[in-house]
Motif scaffolding. Sequence first.
Motif, PDB file in Angstrom:
ATOM      1  N   HIS A  27     -23.652  31.290 -13.787  1.00  0.00           N
ATOM      2  CA  HIS A  27     -24.881  32.085 -13.907  1.00  0.00           C
ATOM      3  C   HIS A  27     -24.654  33.534 -13.438  1.00  0.00           C
ATOM      4  CE1 HIS A  27     -29.545  31.587 -13.537  1.00  0.00           C
ATOM      5  NE2 HIS A  27     -29.224  32.657 -14.210  1.00  0.00           N
ATOM      6  N   VAL A  31     -23.451  34.906 -16.908  1.00  0.00           N
ATOM      7  CA  VAL A  31     -24.684  35.424 -17.524  1.00  0.00           C
ATOM      8  C   VAL A  31     -25.094  36.791 -16.960  1.00  0.00           C
ATOM      9  CG1 VAL A  31     -27.141  34.962 -17.906  1.00  0.00           C
ATOM     10  CG2 VAL A  31     -25.490  33.086 -18.028  1.00  0.00           C
ATOM     11  N   HIS A  74     -32.202  39.053 -12.315  1.00  0.00           N
ATOM     12  CA  HIS A  74     -31.238  38.144 -11.687  1.00  0.00           C
ATOM     13  C   HIS A  74     -30.937  38.567 -10.247  1.00  0.00           C
ATOM     14  CE1 HIS A  74     -30.484  36.484 -15.732  1.00  0.00           C
ATOM     15  NE2 HIS A  74     -30.139  35.406 -15.058  1.00  0.00           N
ATOM     16  N   TRP A 122     -39.215  33.948 -17.361  1.00  0.00           N
ATOM     17  CA  TRP A 122     -39.270  33.965 -15.906  1.00  0.00           C
ATOM     18  C   TRP A 122     -40.686  33.653 -15.446  1.00  0.00           C
ATOM     19  CZ3 TRP A 122     -34.869  35.318 -13.044  1.00  0.00           C
ATOM     20  CH2 TRP A 122     -33.799  35.816 -13.794  1.00  0.00           C
ATOM     21  N   ASP A 156     -36.032  31.751 -12.455  1.00  0.00           N
ATOM     22  CA  ASP A 156     -35.402  31.867 -13.772  1.00  0.00           C
ATOM     23  C   ASP A 156     -35.678  30.598 -14.565  1.00  0.00           C
ATOM     24  OD1 ASP A 156     -33.689  32.226 -15.931  1.00  0.00           O
ATOM     25  OD2 ASP A 156     -32.027  32.971 -14.714  1.00  0.00           O
ATOM     26  N   HIS A 160     -30.085  28.335 -19.228  1.00  0.00           N
ATOM     27  CA  HIS A 160     -28.817  28.370 -18.489  1.00  0.00           C
ATOM     28  C   HIS A 160     -29.021  28.159 -16.983  1.00  0.00           C
ATOM     29  CE1 HIS A 160     -29.829  32.859 -18.470  1.00  0.00           C
ATOM     30  NE2 HIS A 160     -29.835  32.525 -17.200  1.00  0.00           N
TER      31      HIS A 160
HETATM   32 FE   LIG Z   1     -30.509  33.532 -15.647  1.00  0.00          FE
END
Ligand SMILES: [Fe+2]
Length: 206
Positions: A27, A31, A74, A122, A156, A160
């Motif tokens: 992550h 990501v 993030h 989100w 999140d 993923h």
């Molecule tokens: Fe994420």
Amino acid sequence: MPLELPSLPYATDALAPVISAHSLRMHHEGVHADYLKRLNALLERGDNASPSLEQVMSTGRGEAQACACQAWNHTFFWQCLTPWYHPPGQALETALTARWGSLEGFQEAFMASAMAHFMGGWTWLVYTPQGRLDIHNAVDAGSPLLKGLTPLLAVDMWEHAWYVDFGNDRRKYLQKLWKIINWPFVEQCLEDAMATAQGRRNLLHV
Ligand SMILES: [Fe+2]
């Protein structure tokens, strides 16, 4: 200067068993890093090669804005998690209870909102310009900042984030996440938001 991937505020295996080291590394280093890589490539082609993330969020468009929002989201999300759990402090619990009846009431409302995502997005606890706590779902790369809302807690809800550890069971991901929520960080965000709002009100009376 290219925008750099911030380090996690804990080790990659520190959130296990809720979030495995493999999932967190994928992550963060996969990501999250990829959004910054894409953004840096887009910025290199522009006139202003060194804007801040927040500048791109507020003035960028299309893929650049989406990548900037995702990078910011993030970084904020990592701060909302912790291996050093402390329950919500008195001020935060009082605020959540006043709005949702109890901490558990807030958690259920938050999870119901998160489960309503059809695809990626989100779910946020936010402080509104009216001085209220609220739950806000942002689709795709949405940011509460772009809607004038102050983020206090982010989760999140992109696939993923949970698929590696929880398969299709999004609700289990949400239920387990409460064990690693960084409530002192959430409370600090609320204090800052309230102080800023008070500051704005004071300025209006000058
Ligand atoms: Fe994420």
